[in-house]
Scaffold this motif. Structure first.
Motif, PDB file in Angstrom:
ATOM      1  N   MET A   1       0.851  -1.175   0.000  1.00 21.89           N
ATOM      2  CA  MET A   1       0.000   0.000   0.000  1.00 21.89           C
ATOM      3  C   MET A   1       0.895   1.234   0.000  1.00 21.89           C
ATOM      4  SD  MET A   1      -3.109   1.275   2.514  1.00 21.89           S
ATOM      5  CE  MET A   1      -2.610   0.287   3.839  1.00 21.89           C
ATOM      6  N   LYS A   2       0.428   2.294  -0.675  1.00 27.50           N
ATOM      7  CA  LYS A   2       1.171   3.547  -0.741  1.00 27.50           C
ATOM      8  C   LYS A   2       0.244   4.703  -0.380  1.00 27.50           C
ATOM      9  CE  LYS A   2       4.392   2.077  -4.277  1.00 27.50           C
ATOM     10  NZ  LYS A   2       4.986   2.382  -5.571  1.00 27.50           N
ATOM     11  N   ILE A   3       0.796   5.681   0.342  1.00 22.21           N
ATOM     12  CA  ILE A   3       0.082   6.909   0.669  1.00 22.21           C
ATOM     13  C   ILE A   3       0.826   8.044  -0.024  1.00 22.21           C
ATOM     14  CG2 ILE A   3      -0.724   8.454   2.481  1.00 22.21           C
ATOM     15  CD1 ILE A   3      -0.559   6.081   4.423  1.00 22.21           C
ATOM     16  N   PHE A   4       0.150   8.745  -0.934  1.00 22.98           N
ATOM     17  CA  PHE A   4       0.764   9.841  -1.677  1.00 22.98           C
ATOM     18  C   PHE A   4       0.412  11.163  -1.006  1.00 22.98           C
ATOM     19  CE2 PHE A   4       0.216   6.370  -4.626  1.00 22.98           C
ATOM     20  CZ  PHE A   4       1.408   6.356  -5.322  1.00 22.98           C
ATOM     21  N   VAL A   5       1.433  11.955  -0.678  1.00 22.16           N
ATOM     22  CA  VAL A   5       1.222  13.241  -0.024  1.00 22.16           C
ATOM     23  C   VAL A   5       2.082  14.311  -0.688  1.00 22.16           C
ATOM     24  CG1 VAL A   5       0.640  12.240   2.219  1.00 22.16           C
ATOM     25  CG2 VAL A   5       2.992  12.826   1.723  1.00 22.16           C
ATOM     26  N   ARG A   6       1.680  15.552  -0.497  1.00 20.60           N
ATOM     27  CA  ARG A   6       2.508  16.671  -0.939  1.00 20.60           C
ATOM     28  C   ARG A   6       2.563  17.689   0.189  1.00 20.60           C
ATOM     29  NH1 ARG A   6      -0.570  21.091  -1.867  1.00 20.60           N
ATOM     30  NH2 ARG A   6      -2.683  20.773  -2.610  1.00 20.60           N
ATOM     31  N   THR A  15       5.215  26.230  12.107  1.00 24.02           N
ATOM     32  CA  THR A  15       4.027  27.088  12.153  1.00 24.02           C
ATOM     33  C   THR A  15       2.877  26.453  12.922  1.00 24.02           C
ATOM     34  OG1 THR A  15       3.223  26.241  10.052  1.00 24.02           O
ATOM     35  CG2 THR A  15       4.534  28.264   9.981  1.00 24.02           C
ATOM     36  N   LYS A  16       3.078  25.239  13.386  1.00 16.84           N
ATOM     37  CA  LYS A  16       2.060  24.494  14.138  1.00 16.84           C
ATOM     38  C   LYS A  16       0.793  24.248  13.321  1.00 16.84           C
ATOM     39  CE  LYS A  16       3.738  25.839  18.643  1.00 16.84           C
ATOM     40  NZ  LYS A  16       3.417  26.314  19.960  1.00 16.84           N
ATOM     41  N   LYS A  17       0.961  24.091  12.009  1.00 17.87           N
ATOM     42  CA  LYS A  17      -0.135  23.722  11.120  1.00 17.87           C
ATOM     43  C   LYS A  17       0.248  22.420  10.432  1.00 17.87           C
ATOM     44  CE  LYS A  17      -1.464  28.420   9.907  1.00 17.87           C
ATOM     45  NZ  LYS A  17      -1.626  29.358   8.792  1.00 17.87           N
ATOM     46  N   PRO A  18      -0.739  21.598  10.069  1.00 20.15           N
ATOM     47  CA  PRO A  18      -0.418  20.373   9.329  1.00 20.15           C
ATOM     48  C   PRO A  18       0.308  20.706   8.035  1.00 20.15           C
ATOM     49  CG  PRO A  18      -2.688  20.331  10.078  1.00 20.15           C
ATOM     50  CD  PRO A  18      -2.164  21.710  10.339  1.00 20.15           C
ATOM     51  N   ARG A  19       1.467  20.059   7.795  1.00 18.96           N
ATOM     52  CA  ARG A  19       2.307  20.393   6.649  1.00 18.96           C
ATOM     53  C   ARG A  19       1.980  19.629   5.384  1.00 18.96           C
ATOM     54  NH1 ARG A  19       8.187  19.484   8.155  1.00 18.96           N
ATOM     55  NH2 ARG A  19       8.362  19.352   5.923  1.00 18.96           N
ATOM     56  N   PHE A  20       1.223  18.540   5.486  1.00 15.44           N
ATOM     57  CA  PHE A  20       1.032  17.680   4.324  1.00 15.44           C
ATOM     58  C   PHE A  20      -0.429  17.539   3.953  1.00 15.44           C
ATOM     59  CE2 PHE A  20       5.040  16.516   6.204  1.00 15.44           C
ATOM     60  CZ  PHE A  20       5.879  16.525   5.111  1.00 15.44           C
ATOM     61  N   ARG A  21      -0.665  17.358   2.665  1.00 14.32           N
ATOM     62  CA  ARG A  21      -1.994  17.123   2.102  1.00 14.32           C
ATOM     63  C   ARG A  21      -1.990  15.733   1.492  1.00 14.32           C
ATOM     64  NH1 ARG A  21      -7.248  17.963   1.142  1.00 14.32           N
ATOM     65  NH2 ARG A  21      -7.804  18.187  -1.024  1.00 14.32           N
ATOM     66  N   VAL A  22      -2.923  14.902   1.877  1.00 10.64           N
ATOM     67  CA  VAL A  22      -3.022  13.559   1.305  1.00 10.64           C
ATOM     68  C   VAL A  22      -3.634  13.693  -0.079  1.00 10.64           C
ATOM     69  CG1 VAL A  22      -4.040  11.277   1.556  1.00 10.64           C
ATOM     70  CG2 VAL A  22      -3.250  12.500   3.574  1.00 10.64           C
ATOM     71  N   VAL A  23      -2.923  13.175  -1.070  1.00 13.18           N
ATOM     72  CA  VAL A  23      -3.384  13.260  -2.452  1.00 13.18           C
ATOM     73  C   VAL A  23      -4.127  11.987  -2.845  1.00 13.18           C
ATOM     74  CG1 VAL A  23      -2.646  13.539  -4.843  1.00 13.18           C
ATOM     75  CG2 VAL A  23      -1.508  14.810  -3.046  1.00 13.18           C
ATOM     76  N   GLY A  24      -3.642  10.831  -2.393  1.00 15.43           N
ATOM     77  CA  GLY A  24      -4.302   9.576  -2.727  1.00 15.43           C
ATOM     78  C   GLY A  24      -3.706   8.408  -1.978  1.00 15.43           C
ATOM     79  N   VAL A  25      -4.417   7.295  -2.026  1.00 19.00           N
ATOM     80  CA  VAL A  25      -3.978   6.056  -1.390  1.00 19.00           C
ATOM     81  C   VAL A  25      -4.143   4.945  -2.407  1.00 19.00           C
ATOM     82  CG1 VAL A  25      -4.390   4.429   0.494  1.00 19.00           C
ATOM     83  CG2 VAL A  25      -4.698   6.864   0.890  1.00 19.00           C
ATOM     84  N   GLN A  26      -3.094   4.114  -2.544  1.00 18.74           N
ATOM     85  CA  GLN A  26      -3.145   2.993  -3.482  1.00 18.74           C
ATOM     86  C   GLN A  26      -3.113   1.692  -2.694  1.00 18.74           C
ATOM     87  OE1 GLN A  26       0.442   2.308  -5.648  1.00 18.74           O
ATOM     88  NE2 GLN A  26      -0.586   1.172  -7.245  1.00 18.74           N
ATOM     89  N   GLY A  27      -4.046   0.792  -2.993  1.00 14.98           N
ATOM     90  CA  GLY A  27      -4.086  -0.522  -2.365  1.00 14.98           C
ATOM     91  C   GLY A  27      -4.596  -0.463  -0.936  1.00 14.98           C
ATOM     92  N   GLY A  28      -4.863  -1.626  -0.394  1.00  8.78           N
ATOM     93  CA  GLY A  28      -5.300  -1.719   1.002  1.00  8.78           C
ATOM     94  C   GLY A  28      -6.712  -1.220   1.225  1.00  8.78           C
ATOM     95  N   ASP A  29      -7.097  -1.195   2.474  1.00  3.68           N
ATOM     96  CA  ASP A  29      -8.431  -0.768   2.866  1.00  3.68           C
ATOM     97  C   ASP A  29      -8.300   0.365   3.874  1.00  3.68           C
ATOM     98  OD1 ASP A  29     -11.194  -0.771   2.943  1.00  3.68           O
ATOM     99  OD2 ASP A  29     -11.286  -2.252   4.538  1.00  3.68           O
ATOM    100  N   GLY A  50       1.437  -0.666   7.398  1.00  3.59           N
ATOM    101  CA  GLY A  50       2.489  -1.237   6.563  1.00  3.59           C
ATOM    102  C   GLY A  50       2.608  -0.520   5.222  1.00  3.59           C
ATOM    103  N   ALA A  51       2.133   0.711   5.161  1.00  4.75           N
ATOM    104  CA  ALA A  51       2.146   1.476   3.918  1.00  4.75           C
ATOM    105  C   ALA A  51       3.473   2.199   3.723  1.00  4.75           C
ATOM    106  CB  ALA A  51       1.009   2.499   3.916  1.00  4.75           C
ATOM    107  N   GLU A  52       3.751   2.526   2.472  1.00  3.12           N
ATOM    108  CA  GLU A  52       4.914   3.333   2.110  1.00  3.12           C
ATOM    109  C   GLU A  52       4.414   4.759   1.859  1.00  3.12           C
ATOM    110  OE1 GLU A  52       7.919   3.842  -1.696  1.00  3.12           O
ATOM    111  OE2 GLU A  52       6.676   2.062  -1.541  1.00  3.12           O
ATOM    112  N   ILE A  53       5.143   5.763   2.364  1.00  8.24           N
ATOM    113  CA  ILE A  53       4.774   7.155   2.144  1.00  8.24           C
ATOM    114  C   ILE A  53       5.529   7.657   0.921  1.00  8.24           C
ATOM    115  CG2 ILE A  53       4.715   9.477   3.102  1.00  8.24           C
ATOM    116  CD1 ILE A  53       4.891   8.150   5.892  1.00  8.24           C
ATOM    117  N   VAL A  54       4.788   8.200  -0.049  1.00 11.93           N
ATOM    118  CA  VAL A  54       5.392   8.750  -1.265  1.00 11.93           C
ATOM    119  C   VAL A  54       5.198  10.267  -1.224  1.00 11.93           C
ATOM    120  CG1 VAL A  54       5.361   8.775  -3.782  1.00 11.93           C
ATOM    121  CG2 VAL A  54       4.855   6.654  -2.547  1.00 11.93           C
ATOM    122  N   TYR A  55       6.314  11.007  -1.146  1.00 12.71           N
ATOM    123  CA  TYR A  55       6.272  12.459  -1.109  1.00 12.71           C
ATOM    124  C   TYR A  55       6.352  12.992  -2.532  1.00 12.71           C
ATOM    125  CZ  TYR A  55       7.192  11.811   3.854  1.00 12.71           C
ATOM    126  OH  TYR A  55       7.119  11.424   5.160  1.00 12.71           O
TER     127      TYR A  55
END
Length: 68
Positions: A1-6, A15-29, A50-55
């Protein structure tokens, strides 16, 4: 499974704000309901699923999405 973020432009480190935006998830539930996510939360999600993070890279200009 992969989690794509930017990385978000308006949320720099410290800045105490969330730095990443989830763009998509491949595989898994996995369903992510948050639009923006902190790096610590992202790493914990990946560890438990058990996912891989893709920046994804940004061009830094943002010119492609502008109407002209």
């Amino acid at each position: 499974m992969k989690i794509f973020v930017r990385e978000r432009m308006r949320a720099e480190e410290g800045t105490k704000k969330p730095r990443f935006r989830v763009v998509g998830v491949q595989g898994g539930d996995l369903k992510i309901y948050a639009k923006r996510i902190r790096k610590v939360e992202l790493k914990e999600l990946a560890e438990h699923t058990g996912a891989e993070i893709v920046y994804l890279t940004r061009d830094g200009e943002g010119a492609e999405g502008k109407k002209g």
